[in-house]
Design a protein around this motif. Structure first.
Motif, PDB file in Angstrom:
ATOM      1  N   LYS A 135       8.999  12.045  -3.454  1.00 16.23           N
ATOM      2  CA  LYS A 135       8.259  11.606  -2.261  1.00 16.23           C
ATOM      3  C   LYS A 135       7.824  10.145  -2.405  1.00 16.23           C
ATOM      4  N   SER A 136       7.424   9.753  -3.602  1.00 10.77           N
ATOM      5  CA  SER A 136       7.001   8.361  -3.818  1.00 10.77           C
ATOM      6  C   SER A 136       8.152   7.400  -3.571  1.00 10.77           C
TER       7      SER A 136
ATOM      8  N   TYR B 232       8.609   7.010   0.155  1.00 12.05           N
ATOM      9  CA  TYR B 232       7.602   6.101   0.691  1.00 12.05           C
ATOM     10  C   TYR B 232       7.913   4.648   0.306  1.00 12.05           C
TER      11      TYR B 232
ATOM     12  N   ALA C 180       2.934   5.667  -1.439  1.00  6.91           N
ATOM     13  CA  ALA C 180       3.713   5.743  -2.682  1.00  6.91           C
ATOM     14  C   ALA C 180       2.793   5.707  -3.894  1.00  6.91           C
ATOM     15  N   GLU C 181       1.774   4.868  -3.835  1.00  4.07           N
ATOM     16  CA  GLU C 181       0.813   4.774  -4.940  1.00  4.07           C
ATOM     17  C   GLU C 181       0.118   6.115  -5.157  1.00  4.07           C
TER      18      GLU C 181
ATOM     19  N   ALA D 183       1.163   9.109  -4.326  1.00  2.50           N
ATOM     20  CA  ALA D 183       2.101  10.116  -4.808  1.00  2.50           C
ATOM     21  C   ALA D 183       2.335   9.977  -6.308  1.00  2.50           C
ATOM     22  N   LEU D 184       2.485   8.743  -6.787  1.00  2.00           N
ATOM     23  CA  LEU D 184       2.702   8.529  -8.217  1.00  2.00           C
ATOM     24  C   LEU D 184       1.483   8.933  -9.039  1.00  2.00           C
TER      25      LEU D 184
ATOM     26  N   LEU E 127       4.406   2.116 -10.495  1.00  2.59           N
ATOM     27  CA  LEU E 127       3.060   2.019  -9.929  1.00  2.59           C
ATOM     28  C   LEU E 127       2.556   0.582  -9.974  1.00  2.59           C
TER      29      LEU E 127
END
Length: 273
Positions: A28-29, A32, A41-42, A44-45, A65
Motif C-alpha cells: 500500500k505504501s 501511495y 505512504a509515510e 503505511a510504512l 521512509l
C-alpha cells in the motif's frame, strides 16, 4: 481545511491499524508513493514497522521512509530514519548515499563528507560519491582535491558530462583560462545546445582578450535561452572592454534586477561613469 486534514489522517491511521499484514502495508505504501501521496505512504510504512519491528526488511522501509519524509519537508525526521537504518546496517551504501545527500541539503557538509568517505572506502569507483565529494571540495575552495575526484570519475567513465563540466569549472576558478577554454570547447563539440558551456567559455575568452569570440558565445547562449545574471555581467564586462559604458550600465543593471550580488554590481557600475 486543517480540520478536514486531521479527519483524513484519523481515518488513515484507523485503516492502517486494522488487520492488514506487513506485506499489505508495504504494498500500500508503494501505491501511495506512486500516486505521490507522501503523507499516506509515510503512515503505511510506520504501521508496517510497528507490526513487525524485527523484520530485516525494515532497513529498506526506513530508507524509503527517509526519502518520503524529505518530500514532505521533514528533513530532521528523514535524518533520523536514515540514521536508524545505518545503526543496524552501517555499511549500506544506498542509505549512506541518501543520508549524505540530505546532509548536503541541510548544509552539513562535514557530515556529508564523512558519509562519502565511508562509501569510497568500500567502493572506490562509486561515481556518485566521487562527484558529490568533489563538489564539497569545490565549496571549500580545495580545487586540487576536487579535480582529483573528477579525474577519477573520468578514468571510470571518460564521457561523464558532470565530471567534465565540473573539471572545466574548477580550472576556470583557478584562473587556468587556456585549459578551461579547451575543456569547454570539447564540451561544446559534444553538447552543442547547452548554453551554460558557451557562457563559461565566453568568460575564458574575455580573460584571454578574445573579445569577438566572447561576444559570439554570449549571443549563442542567449539564443539557446540562457537567462542568468552571469550572462549580463559578462556582457557588461565585454561592453567595458569595448568602451561602451552606456550598454555596460544597462547590462549590469539587468543583472542586478535578476538577483546578482549588489556589492559586486556596485563595483561594476563604478566603471560605467
Amino acid at each position: 481545511m486543517n480540520r478536514y486534514f486531521f479527519i483524513a489522517i484519523f481515518f488513515l491511521v484507523s485503516f492502517f491499524s486494522s488487520a492488514q499484514t506487513y506485506e499489505e502495508l508495504v504494498s500500500k505504501s508503494l501505491d501511495y508513493l506512486d500516486a505521490k501521496e507522501y503523507a499516506a505512504a509515510e503512515l503505511a510504512l510506520k504501521e508496517a514497522m510497528r507490526k513487525e519491528p524485527a523484520n530485516e526488511g525494515n532497513i529498506l522501509l526506513l530508507a524509503n521512509l527517509g526519502t518520503i519524509q524529505r518530500h514532505l519537508g521533514k528533513s530532521e525526521e528523514a535524518l533520523i530514519s536514515y540514521s536508524s537504518a545505518l545503526s543496524k546496517y552501517p555499511n549500506n551504501i544506498f542509505v549512506l548515499q541518501n543520508r549524505a545527500a540530505l546532509y548536503c541539503e541541510l548544509d552539513s557538509l562535514n557530515a556529508a563528507m564523512k558519509d562519502y568517505n565511508i562509501i569510497l572506502s568500500m567502493d572506490e569507483k562509486n561515481i556518485e560519491a566521487l562527484y558529490r565529494r568533489g563538489l564539497i571540495f569545490m565549496s571549500e575552495k580545495n580545487l586540487l582535491a576536487a579535480e582529483s575526484d573528477f579525474e577519477q570519475i573520468l578514468e571510470i567513465n571518460p564521457e561523464n558530462v558532470l565530471a567534465l563540466s565540473s573539471l572545466a569549472f574548477s580550472l576556470k576558478s583557478r584562473g587556468e583560462w587556456i585549459e578551461a577554454e579547451d575543456k569547454y570547447t570539447d564540451l561544446i563539440f559534444k553538447y552543442k545546445n547547452q548554453p551554460e558551456f558557451y557562457v563559461n567559455r565566453a568568460e575564458c575568452y574575455l580573460q584571454l582578450d578574445k573579445k569577438g569570440r566572447a561576444k559570439s558565445d554570449l549571443d549563442k547562449a542567449q539564443q539557446l535561452g540562457y537567462n542568468d545574471p552571469l550572462l549580463y555581467i559578462l556582457k557588461g564586462q565585454l561592453d567595458i572592454h569595448q568602451f561602451d559604458k552606456f550598454s555596460a550600465k544597462r547590462n549590469f543593471e539587468k543583472a542586478l534586477e535578476m538577483g546578482a550580488n549588489k556589492e559586486i554590481i556596485k563595483q561594476y557600475l563604478l566603471l560605467c561613469k
